[in-house]
Scaffold this motif. Structure first.
Motif, PDB file in Angstrom:
ATOM      1  N   ALA A  64       0.820  -1.292  -0.190  1.00 35.45           N
ATOM      2  CA  ALA A  64      -0.103   0.008   0.104  1.00 35.45           C
ATOM      3  C   ALA A  64       0.892   1.190   0.144  1.00 35.45           C
ATOM      4  O   ALA A  64       0.664   2.074  -0.953  1.00 35.45           O
ATOM      5  N   SER A  65       1.641   1.194   0.872  1.00 34.05           N
ATOM      6  CA  SER A  65       2.690   2.349   0.998  1.00 34.05           C
ATOM      7  C   SER A  65       3.518   2.835  -0.336  1.00 34.05           C
ATOM      8  O   SER A  65       3.707   3.762  -0.605  1.00 34.05           O
ATOM      9  N   GLY A  66       3.955   1.560  -1.038  1.00 39.06           N
ATOM     10  CA  GLY A  66       4.485   1.752  -2.295  1.00 39.06           C
ATOM     11  C   GLY A  66       3.522   2.472  -3.048  1.00 39.06           C
ATOM     12  O   GLY A  66       4.124   3.005  -3.950  1.00 39.06           O
ATOM     13  N   GLN A  67       2.465   1.946  -3.272  1.00 36.38           N
ATOM     14  CA  GLN A  67       1.529   2.645  -4.245  1.00 36.38           C
ATOM     15  C   GLN A  67       1.131   3.901  -4.033  1.00 36.38           C
ATOM     16  O   GLN A  67       1.250   4.636  -5.043  1.00 36.38           O
ATOM     17  N   VAL A  68       1.147   4.308  -2.844  1.00 40.37           N
ATOM     18  CA  VAL A  68       1.005   5.551  -2.573  1.00 40.37           C
ATOM     19  C   VAL A  68       2.125   6.544  -2.869  1.00 40.37           C
ATOM     20  O   VAL A  68       1.781   7.535  -3.542  1.00 40.37           O
ATOM     21  N   LEU A  69       3.116   6.247  -2.360  1.00 38.79           N
ATOM     22  CA  LEU A  69       4.538   6.706  -2.833  1.00 38.79           C
ATOM     23  C   LEU A  69       4.737   7.106  -4.383  1.00 38.79           C
ATOM     24  O   LEU A  69       5.072   8.158  -4.810  1.00 38.79           O
ATOM     25  N   ALA A  70       4.405   6.005  -5.074  1.00 35.37           N
ATOM     26  CA  ALA A  70       4.439   6.034  -6.529  1.00 35.37           C
ATOM     27  C   ALA A  70       3.670   7.046  -7.230  1.00 35.37           C
ATOM     28  O   ALA A  70       4.109   7.926  -7.906  1.00 35.37           O
ATOM     29  N   ARG A  71       2.488   6.956  -6.502  1.00 29.92           N
ATOM     30  CA  ARG A  71       1.374   8.170  -7.063  1.00 29.92           C
ATOM     31  C   ARG A  71       1.736   9.546  -6.711  1.00 29.92           C
ATOM     32  O   ARG A  71       1.527  10.289  -7.429  1.00 29.92           O
ATOM     33  N   PHE A  72       2.462   9.614  -5.494  1.00 29.13           N
ATOM     34  CA  PHE A  72       2.543  11.149  -4.933  1.00 29.13           C
ATOM     35  C   PHE A  72       3.965  11.465  -5.834  1.00 29.13           C
ATOM     36  O   PHE A  72       3.923  12.765  -6.232  1.00 29.13           O
ATOM     37  N   ILE A  73       4.872  10.687  -6.278  1.00 30.14           N
ATOM     38  CA  ILE A  73       5.880  11.121  -6.857  1.00 30.14           C
ATOM     39  C   ILE A  73       5.418  11.555  -8.378  1.00 30.14           C
ATOM     40  O   ILE A  73       5.849  12.393  -8.819  1.00 30.14           O
TER      41      ILE A  73
END
Length: 218
Positions: A64-73
């Motif tokens: 989940a955190s990886g998907q969120v950080l990828a989206r944020f970037i």
């Protein structure tokens, strides 16, 4: 060849498991080779569950955190554009791929698991980007402008990494869904959103709330 080798290593731990290439629900512009969504997790016997726990293959999931950080970037490319980036505890490499797509000058994936580094290479090829790799933060001697880290604080002992990151790079982006009282010095909350691990592990709601923090060296 890389993906075939990964599939063989995966099925050696999880019987009949295979990798499938999927577009991520929240980052559809990125494709990853992950554990097939149809895998019948409820049929795993106790011995297999124990084997999985003893040989965790974090790279076979997009957390989940990886998907969120990828989206944020991808939504805020100025954090990485033209900069030298290191993705710590890279796993599948989703965050590193996002950084490369967003225009990073260079991207290094850092993971102690050789299979994770192999998965990152596979996923980089799927997305038409190039990643360097390193087996540890200490073993990489190149310059780093920003460190990215997602889902690496699952053990409170790992909180010590937050200062280690700032000792190595002037800025850090951290995405986390595990630490309730995140109050690290020199880190500030940027945003929070709900997400889930893919394929879905049916985690509790508390682990679906992901917060993104920015750390800056003083």
């Amino acid at each position: 060849m890389t993906r075939s080798e990964l599939s063989q290593r995966l099925s050696a731990v999880i019987p009949n498991a295979d990798l499938e290439v999927v577009a991520l629900p929240e980052v559809p512009g990125i494709r990853l080779a992950l554990l097939q969504q149809s895998y019948p997790q409820h049929l795993l016997d106790n011995d297999t569950v124990a084997k999985i726990m003893n040989t965790p293959m974090y790279w076979a999931f997009c957390w989940a955190s990886g998907q969120v950080l990828a989206r944020f970037i991808l939504d805020n490319p100025h954090y990485v554009k033209g900069r030298r980036v290191l993705d710590f505890g890279a796993g599948s490499g989703v965050v590193a791929v996002a950084a490369a797509i967003a225009g990073a000058r260079s991207v290094v994936v850092c993971d102690t698991d050789p299979l994770a580094l192999l998965a990152c290479t596979c996923n980089a090829e799927l997305n038409g980007v190039v990643l360097e790799d390193a087996s540890s933060l200490d073993s990489y001697s190149g310059e780093i402008d920003i460190i990215l880290a997602s889902d690496v604080l699952y053990d409170r002992a790992n909180l010590a990494w937050l200062q280690a990151f700032l000792n190595r790079a002037p800025s850090v982006l951290v995405a986390d869904s595990r630490v309730r009282d995140f109050s690290a010095e020199n880190y500030q909350l940027l945003t929070a959103s709900s997400s889930y691990t893919f394929p879905d592990l049916d985690e509790s709601q508390e682990f679906r709330r992901v917060k993104v923090y920015l750390g800056c060296r003083t």
